[in-house]
Design a protein around this motif. Structure first.
Motif, short mmCIF file in Angstrom:
data_model
loop_
_atom_site.label_atom_id
_atom_site.label_comp_id
_atom_site.label_asym_id
_atom_site.label_seq_id
_atom_site.Cartn_x
_atom_site.Cartn_y
_atom_site.Cartn_z
N HIS A 81 0.84 -1.21 0.00
CA HIS A 81 0.00 0.00 0.00
C HIS A 81 0.87 1.26 0.00
O HIS A 81 0.60 2.22 -0.74
CB HIS A 81 -0.92 0.01 1.23
CG HIS A 81 -1.94 -1.07 1.25
ND1 HIS A 81 -2.86 -1.26 0.24
CD2 HIS A 81 -2.19 -2.04 2.17
CE1 HIS A 81 -3.64 -2.28 0.52
NE2 HIS A 81 -3.25 -2.78 1.69
N LEU A 82 1.91 1.25 0.81
CA LEU A 82 2.80 2.41 0.89
C LEU A 82 3.50 2.66 -0.44
O LEU A 82 3.61 3.81 -0.89
CB LEU A 82 3.83 2.21 1.99
CG LEU A 82 3.31 2.30 3.43
CD1 LEU A 82 4.37 1.82 4.40
CD2 LEU A 82 2.88 3.71 3.77
N MET A 83 4.00 1.62 -1.08
CA MET A 83 4.74 1.79 -2.33
C MET A 83 3.85 2.36 -3.43
O MET A 83 4.29 3.20 -4.21
CB MET A 83 5.36 0.46 -2.77
CG MET A 83 6.49 -0.04 -1.88
SD MET A 83 7.85 1.16 -1.71
CE MET A 83 7.55 1.81 -0.06
N ARG A 84 2.60 1.91 -3.48
CA ARG A 84 1.70 2.44 -4.52
C ARG A 84 1.46 3.93 -4.30
O ARG A 84 1.47 4.72 -5.25
CB ARG A 84 0.37 1.68 -4.50
CG ARG A 84 0.43 0.33 -5.19
CD ARG A 84 -0.97 -0.19 -5.48
NE ARG A 84 -1.70 -0.49 -4.25
CZ ARG A 84 -1.62 -1.65 -3.60
NH1 ARG A 84 -0.83 -2.60 -4.03
NH2 ARG A 84 -2.35 -1.86 -2.51
N GLN A 85 1.26 4.32 -3.06
CA GLN A 85 0.96 5.72 -2.79
C GLN A 85 2.20 6.61 -2.85
O GLN A 85 2.10 7.81 -3.09
CB GLN A 85 0.28 5.85 -1.43
CG GLN A 85 -1.11 5.23 -1.39
CD GLN A 85 -2.05 5.78 -2.44
OE1 GLN A 85 -2.03 6.97 -2.76
NE2 GLN A 85 -2.86 4.92 -3.02
N PHE A 86 3.38 6.03 -2.66
CA PHE A 86 4.60 6.82 -2.76
C PHE A 86 4.75 7.41 -4.17
O PHE A 86 5.30 8.50 -4.35
CB PHE A 86 5.83 5.97 -2.44
CG PHE A 86 6.19 5.96 -0.97
CD1 PHE A 86 5.76 6.96 -0.11
CD2 PHE A 86 6.97 4.94 -0.45
CE1 PHE A 86 6.09 6.96 1.23
CE2 PHE A 86 7.31 4.92 0.90
CZ PHE A 86 6.86 5.93 1.74
N GLN A 87 4.27 6.70 -5.18
CA GLN A 87 4.36 7.23 -6.54
C GLN A 87 3.57 8.52 -6.67
O GLN A 87 4.02 9.50 -7.29
CB GLN A 87 3.84 6.19 -7.55
CG GLN A 87 4.58 4.87 -7.52
CD GLN A 87 6.08 5.04 -7.68
OE1 GLN A 87 6.55 5.61 -8.66
NE2 GLN A 87 6.84 4.56 -6.71
N VAL A 88 2.38 8.53 -6.08
CA VAL A 88 1.54 9.73 -6.12
C VAL A 88 2.16 10.86 -5.30
O VAL A 88 2.19 12.02 -5.72
CB VAL A 88 0.12 9.40 -5.59
CG1 VAL A 88 -0.72 10.67 -5.51
CG2 VAL A 88 -0.55 8.36 -6.48
N GLU A 89 2.69 10.51 -4.12
CA GLU A 89 3.32 11.52 -3.27
C GLU A 89 4.51 12.16 -3.98
O GLU A 89 4.71 13.38 -3.93
CB GLU A 89 3.78 10.91 -1.95
CG GLU A 89 4.43 11.90 -1.00
CD GLU A 89 4.93 11.27 0.28
OE1 GLU A 89 5.53 12.00 1.10
OE2 GLU A 89 4.74 10.05 0.48
N ARG A 90 5.32 11.35 -4.66
CA ARG A 90 6.50 11.88 -5.35
C ARG A 90 6.10 12.80 -6.50
O ARG A 90 6.73 13.84 -6.72
CB ARG A 90 7.36 10.72 -5.85
CG ARG A 90 8.09 10.03 -4.73
CD ARG A 90 8.60 8.65 -5.09
NE ARG A 90 9.24 8.03 -3.92
CZ ARG A 90 9.54 6.74 -3.82
NH1 ARG A 90 9.25 5.91 -4.82
NH2 ARG A 90 10.12 6.27 -2.73
N LEU A 91 5.03 12.44 -7.20
CA LEU A 91 4.57 13.32 -8.27
C LEU A 91 3.99 14.61 -7.72
O LEU A 91 4.15 15.68 -8.31
CB LEU A 91 3.54 12.59 -9.14
CG LEU A 91 4.12 11.55 -10.09
CD1 LEU A 91 3.00 10.82 -10.83
CD2 LEU A 91 5.08 12.20 -11.10
#
Length: 380
Positions: free
Chosen positions: A233-243
């Motif tokens: 779950h964290l890895m999927r959302q990290f992509q959005v956070e980084r963008l």
């Protein structure tokens, strides 16, 4: 898909009106106070902005990653700041995991009231002895009947001082990524405390805290998804956070260019406007070029992610490119403002300080470069 549609222009207009009336007159006061008022969350919800990017089924306003990016762009370009984005939209990193895997009860208890501006949430991953290596986190949660006993500490937690609940990464299993879970820890939980507020170089209007867990008893029903599924779950959302951080970077650069252009047109030295100097004009072109390149690339990656494409390496490179462009532009903006650019009353001074975190938060630039290299097969 496009960033420029009539609907998204209307969204930009709404964000700009909100910033002009509810943010710009008060932002300096919030910087001094070290936080934004809780009422601002309700006002943003009433304006239809807080729930952008969340499905209407969970209390959101609908929209996708492009719409979220439009809100971020316009909030900064209208005179807000990346620190304001961090403070007001911290639910963007606290809620997605719950909305995705938390079930109806957790959604009703945490997602809906947060999107309505009634609660404030935070995400707690980073620990005092570790940062980007999420798989090595040490805060442990041990099942004890209908509860988990949580012990450990978290640090650099955005909105941690004001949060009513914290979506917390904990170790429930064996070492490594497979033993990580997410627990929602409420403010009143026995054994959970805000150890201290942290003072920072920038993002002054965004409170940041260190958190402590000493036999904190968290109901097992607050587990997000299945036990030991938190890392995914964290890895999927990290992509959005980084963008999001990448968008904040080029939007900050755009705002600084706008402010600098107005300054060099109004400011005269030796009987001539600054903009008449070749060196100044060329610097403005360099700033514009860096912004255009970063914005074009980041937006293209945002569109790819919104369409469901697997572009982890490109997300890393987009964030790093936008951060580098922002670093160049904010430095040039302060320089071209001269002595005034060094004063706290200059908006570019705030952006200069705020921008420094963008290459650290969400994964340091060095970590993202290495992740991109591995994703592209650049290994021995």
């Amino acid at each position: 898909m496009s960033f420029e549609t009539p609907e998204r222009q209307a969204l930009r207009d709404s964000v700009r009106a909100f910033v002009e009336h509810r943010v710009r007159p008060y932002l300096a006061d919030w910087e001094r106070a070290g936080e934004v008022p809780r009422s601002l969350h309700r006002e943003a919800a009433d304006a239809g902005l807080l729930g952008i990017g969340f499905d209407e089924k969970v209390g959101g306003e609908g929209g996708d990653l492009v719409d979220v990016s439009v809100v971020t762009e316009e909030l900064i370009r209208a005179g807000g700041s990346s620190g304001l984005v961090a403070a007001l939209f911290t639910h963007g990193i606290a809620l997605p995991h719950i909305a995705e895997a938390g079930g109806d009860e957790l959604i009703d208890r945490f997602v809906r009231p947060t999107l309505a501006g009634e609660l404030i949430g935070a995400l707690a991953v980073t620990e005092p002895d570790g940062g980007s290596d999420v798989a090595a986190l040490r805060t442990r949660a041990v099942r004890d009947g209908d509860h988990y006993l949580v012990n450990g500490a978290k640090t650099y937690i955005t909105s941690g001082a004001r949060a009513d609940f914290v979506t917390t990464a904990v170790r429930t299993g064996e070492p490594g990524w497979g033993g990580v879970s997410l627990l929602v820890v409420e403010r009143a939980t026995p054994g959970f405390t805000v150890s201290r507020r942290l003072e920072k170089m920038g993002w002054h209007c965004s409170d940041t805290a260190e958190l402590s867990f000493v036999d904190a008893r968290v109901p097992a029903r607050n587990l997000v998804g299945a036990q030991d599924s938190g890392f995914a779950h964290l890895m999927r959302q990290f992509q959005v956070e980084r963008l999001s951080l990448a968008v904040q970077a080029y939007a900050t650069a755009e705002r600084c260019l706008e402010l600098t252009l107005a300054w060099v047109r109004d400011r005269s030295t030796f009987g001539r406007p600054l903009v008449s100097r070749q060196l100044v004009r060329h610097r403005l072109v360099e700033m514009t070029q860096q912004i255009e390149l970063a914005r074009t690339y980041v937006r293209s990656v945002v569109l790819d992610v919104a369409e469901g494409k697997e572009v982890v390496a490109q997300v890393c490179m987009a964030k790093n490119a936008a951060v580098r462009a922002c670093d160049f532009v904010v430095d040039a903006a302060v320089q071209l403002h001269g002595g005034f650019g060094y004063m706290r009353e200059a908006e570019v001074e705030r952006h200069y300080r705020d921008s420094r975190i963008l290459g650290i938060g969400g994964g340091a630039s060095e970590v993202l470069a290495d992740l991109a290299a591995r994703r592209m097969g650049y290994t021995a």
